[in-house]
Motif scaffolding. Structure first.
Motif, PDB file in Angstrom:
ATOM      1  N   THR A 297       8.856  -2.024   1.863  1.00 18.92           N
ATOM      2  CA  THR A 297       7.652  -1.955   1.047  1.00 18.92           C
ATOM      3  C   THR A 297       7.513  -0.590   0.380  1.00 18.92           C
ATOM      4  O   THR A 297       8.200   0.371   0.753  1.00 18.92           O
ATOM      5  CB  THR A 297       6.384  -2.200   1.890  1.00 18.92           C
ATOM      6  OG1 THR A 297       6.090  -1.025   2.668  1.00 18.92           O
ATOM      7  CG2 THR A 297       6.561  -3.390   2.829  1.00 18.92           C
ATOM      8  N   GLU A 298       6.635  -0.524  -0.578  1.00 16.28           N
ATOM      9  CA  GLU A 298       6.188   0.762  -1.116  1.00 16.28           C
ATOM     10  C   GLU A 298       5.472   1.515   0.008  1.00 16.28           C
ATOM     11  O   GLU A 298       5.126   0.934   1.033  1.00 16.28           O
ATOM     12  CB  GLU A 298       5.272   0.482  -2.319  1.00 16.28           C
ATOM     13  CG  GLU A 298       4.740   1.706  -3.039  1.00 16.28           C
ATOM     14  CD  GLU A 298       3.458   2.253  -2.413  1.00 16.28           C
ATOM     15  OE1 GLU A 298       3.161   3.418  -2.664  1.00 16.28           O
ATOM     16  OE2 GLU A 298       2.782   1.495  -1.680  1.00 16.28           O
ATOM     17  N   GLY A 299       5.215   2.777  -0.192  1.00 18.82           N
ATOM     18  CA  GLY A 299       4.677   3.608   0.882  1.00 18.82           C
ATOM     19  C   GLY A 299       3.176   3.709   0.976  1.00 18.82           C
ATOM     20  O   GLY A 299       2.498   2.851   1.553  1.00 18.82           O
ATOM     21  N   ILE A 300       2.611   4.746   0.367  1.00 21.34           N
ATOM     22  CA  ILE A 300       1.242   5.159   0.656  1.00 21.34           C
ATOM     23  C   ILE A 300       0.211   4.106   0.237  1.00 21.34           C
ATOM     24  O   ILE A 300      -0.745   3.836   0.988  1.00 21.34           O
ATOM     25  CB  ILE A 300       0.933   6.519  -0.026  1.00 21.34           C
ATOM     26  CG1 ILE A 300      -0.345   7.132   0.544  1.00 21.34           C
ATOM     27  CG2 ILE A 300       0.888   6.395  -1.530  1.00 21.34           C
ATOM     28  CD1 ILE A 300      -0.155   7.743   1.889  1.00 21.34           C
ATOM     29  N   LEU A 301       0.374   3.475  -0.917  1.00 21.14           N
ATOM     30  CA  LEU A 301      -0.614   2.482  -1.374  1.00 21.14           C
ATOM     31  C   LEU A 301      -0.626   1.262  -0.458  1.00 21.14           C
ATOM     32  O   LEU A 301      -1.684   0.732  -0.112  1.00 21.14           O
ATOM     33  CB  LEU A 301      -0.317   2.059  -2.813  1.00 21.14           C
ATOM     34  CG  LEU A 301      -0.464   3.135  -3.887  1.00 21.14           C
ATOM     35  CD1 LEU A 301      -0.047   2.589  -5.244  1.00 21.14           C
ATOM     36  CD2 LEU A 301      -1.891   3.653  -3.943  1.00 21.14           C
ATOM     37  N   THR A 302       0.580   0.836  -0.062  1.00 16.83           N
ATOM     38  CA  THR A 302       0.674  -0.338   0.815  1.00 16.83           C
ATOM     39  C   THR A 302       0.099  -0.038   2.186  1.00 16.83           C
ATOM     40  O   THR A 302      -0.676  -0.836   2.741  1.00 16.83           O
ATOM     41  CB  THR A 302       2.141  -0.786   0.944  1.00 16.83           C
ATOM     42  OG1 THR A 302       2.646  -1.107  -0.351  1.00 16.83           O
ATOM     43  CG2 THR A 302       2.254  -2.000   1.848  1.00 16.83           C
ATOM     44  N   LEU A 303       0.446   1.122   2.754  1.00 14.50           N
ATOM     45  CA  LEU A 303      -0.046   1.459   4.092  1.00 14.50           C
ATOM     46  C   LEU A 303      -1.556   1.675   4.094  1.00 14.50           C
ATOM     47  O   LEU A 303      -2.231   1.353   5.086  1.00 14.50           O
ATOM     48  CB  LEU A 303       0.667   2.701   4.618  1.00 14.50           C
ATOM     49  CG  LEU A 303       2.134   2.501   5.003  1.00 14.50           C
ATOM     50  CD1 LEU A 303       2.764   3.822   5.426  1.00 14.50           C
ATOM     51  CD2 LEU A 303       2.267   1.471   6.124  1.00 14.50           C
ATOM     52  N   LYS A 304      -2.077   2.221   3.006  1.00 13.67           N
ATOM     53  CA  LYS A 304      -3.534   2.373   2.911  1.00 13.67           C
ATOM     54  C   LYS A 304      -4.210   1.013   2.966  1.00 13.67           C
ATOM     55  O   LYS A 304      -5.231   0.832   3.650  1.00 13.67           O
ATOM     56  CB  LYS A 304      -3.897   3.108   1.625  1.00 13.67           C
ATOM     57  CG  LYS A 304      -5.386   3.389   1.481  1.00 13.67           C
ATOM     58  CD  LYS A 304      -5.679   4.179   0.210  1.00 13.67           C
ATOM     59  CE  LYS A 304      -7.175   4.449   0.067  1.00 13.67           C
ATOM     60  NZ  LYS A 304      -7.478   5.185  -1.201  1.00 13.67           N
ATOM     61  N   LYS A 305      -3.630   0.027   2.261  1.00 12.44           N
ATOM     62  CA  LYS A 305      -4.197  -1.322   2.277  1.00 12.44           C
ATOM     63  C   LYS A 305      -4.015  -1.974   3.637  1.00 12.44           C
ATOM     64  O   LYS A 305      -4.913  -2.698   4.110  1.00 12.44           O
ATOM     65  CB  LYS A 305      -3.530  -2.175   1.191  1.00 12.44           C
ATOM     66  CG  LYS A 305      -4.139  -3.558   1.024  1.00 12.44           C
ATOM     67  CD  LYS A 305      -5.597  -3.481   0.575  1.00 12.44           C
ATOM     68  CE  LYS A 305      -6.166  -4.867   0.330  1.00 12.44           C
ATOM     69  NZ  LYS A 305      -7.580  -4.806  -0.093  1.00 12.44           N
ATOM     70  N   VAL A 306      -2.880  -1.721   4.296  1.00 13.91           N
ATOM     71  CA  VAL A 306      -2.663  -2.247   5.651  1.00 13.91           C
ATOM     72  C   VAL A 306      -3.753  -1.735   6.590  1.00 13.91           C
ATOM     73  O   VAL A 306      -4.317  -2.491   7.393  1.00 13.91           O
ATOM     74  CB  VAL A 306      -1.268  -1.845   6.180  1.00 13.91           C
ATOM     75  CG1 VAL A 306      -1.146  -2.152   7.675  1.00 13.91           C
ATOM     76  CG2 VAL A 306      -0.180  -2.577   5.412  1.00 13.91           C
ATOM     77  N   LEU A 307      -4.057  -0.443   6.493  1.00 14.23           N
ATOM     78  CA  LEU A 307      -5.116   0.137   7.325  1.00 14.23           C
ATOM     79  C   LEU A 307      -6.450  -0.550   7.040  1.00 14.23           C
ATOM     80  O   LEU A 307      -7.200  -0.883   7.970  1.00 14.23           O
ATOM     81  CB  LEU A 307      -5.219   1.636   7.073  1.00 14.23           C
ATOM     82  CG  LEU A 307      -6.376   2.366   7.763  1.00 14.23           C
ATOM     83  CD1 LEU A 307      -6.282   2.237   9.281  1.00 14.23           C
ATOM     84  CD2 LEU A 307      -6.413   3.844   7.348  1.00 14.23           C
TER      85      LEU A 307
END
Length: 389
Positions: A297-307
């Protein structure tokens, strides 16, 4: 039988307020003490704030005392002496179901709640119950030796009374619910998914207008599932190969987050990256595919949404049913972390990302995001380990 170190005690709990009430009169809490887990689900008399006070006190007192090995009679007596009297009904009343897990055995203590359901190999397991009185309370006690994939379902009477006068003439009794779980093939589902499906069934039978607080707690004994996540490349480029060797030597599901990280992995593996065109949703970038890696996956944007999604799940477990239908990267990762993962190893690369220069996404922002995700996953009872590289 199962070995505690090899297995994971997975839980899913949904508590829904009676329609029109701002607060739930049921209350659930988990207590832990050494090798003992104590789950308490309580239902206070009536609904609303008064019921919530009664159930909260009951669950807190019982769980605290039982987790410290105080005899049941004394615990129940303390509850009876501590509950405030309802001015209207002149009663201090709260039902409860206690599940104690210790040495691979489930000890059930039940008072006036619907009988707990135990599922084994996809079928309802009939277990023996001893009845005795503690003061004026008729207590039902049972001990059930557990096996891998056993499922225990605890509930308040909002579940068994769901649909009365609407779509279920006699409510949703425990026999009907057990048959539903058998048809659902619950042994193939996670505890959170089972709890959400039961609660959704209650809403359907009640035509989305619940006449009582409705709560279900599901506990499943399952094998552990490790998820290894690589987030960002190492700070020292000379360590790329050693970190990659370590990452790919570990058993478990592999997740690679971040474009630069994915390209570094692609180079190390000598495997091409292929974009998945059906994996975008909202502001979440597309996922990619690579042999040897389960999720890219992409990094920061995806993980922010996961959170955001994992935090939303903690507030409303019912959203899991919607997440399971989504195909975007954040939803898929959130479902992986909520449902499948038990142990999560995060390899957090400390290299600066040139593509983020001049933006608000700096190292401190990424680190804060990972720490917030760690705290959220801890609340989900996951075992988390972060390795900085």
């Amino acid at each position: 039988m199962f070995e505690r170190q090899m297995h994971f005690i997975e839980t899913g709990c949904v508590c829904i307020n009676k329609t029109g009430e701002p607060i739930c009169g049921d209350f659930f809490r988990l207590f832990e003490n050494k090798d003992k887990k104590v789950f308490v689900l309580s239902d206070g008399l009536g609904s609303g704030v008064k019921a919530n006070i009664l159930s909260t006190l009951t669950a807190t007192i019982l769980g605290t005392m039982l987790s410290h090995d105080i005899p049941l009679d004394e615990c129940v007596g303390t509850v009876a002496a501590s509950l405030p009297i309802c001015r209207t009904r002149k009663l201090a009343y709260s039902t409860f179901t206690v599940l104690q897990l210790e040495r691979n055995v489930a000890h059930l203590v039940q008072y006036d709640n619907p009988s707990a359901i135990v599922m084994r190999n996809g079928k309802r397991l009939v277990y023996e119950t001893q009845v005795r009185f503690v003061g004026e309370k008729e207590i039902h006690e049972s001990s059930v030796p557990l096996q891998e994939n056993d499922i225990l379902v605890l509930m308040t009477d909002g579940v068994t009374n769901a649909g009365i006068g609407k779509l279920a003439e006699n409510g949703w009794g425990t026999n009907d619910l057990a048959e539903f779980l058998e048809r659902l093939e619950a042994n193939e589902l996670s505890a959170p998914r089972i709890a959400a499906r039961i609660a959704d069934g209650c809403k359907v039978l009640s035509e989305n207008s619940l006449d009582d607080d409705t709560s279900v707690l599901v506990v499943k004994i399952r094998s552990r599932q490790v998820v290894n996540m690589m987030v960002g490349p190492p700070e020292n480029k000379n360590e790329d190969d050693s970190i990659m060797n370590l990452f790919f030597s570990k058993n478990g599901i592999r997740v690679v987050c971040g474009g630069s990280t994915a390209h570094a992995v692609s180079k190390y593996m000598n495997k091409p990256l292929r974009m998945l065109s059906d994996s975008s949703g909202g502001n979440v970038p597309y996922m990619s595919q690579m042999d040897g890696v389960d999720y890219v996956t992409e990094g920061i944007l995806t993980l922010k949404k996961v959170l955001e999604l994992c935090t939303a799940y903690l507030e409303d477990p019912m959203i899991l049913l919607d997440l399971c239908r989504e195909t975007d990267a954040a939803s898929q990762l959130a479902v992986l972390l909520i449902e499948r993962a038990t142990d999560i190893n995060i390899y957090f690369g400390m290299a600066a990302n040139v593509s983020h220069e001049g933006t608000e996404i700096d190292f401190d922002t990424k680190l804060a995001l990972i720490k917030q995700l760690e705290a959220c996953l801890n609340r989900l009872q996951k075992q988390i380990k972060i390795s900085f590289c």
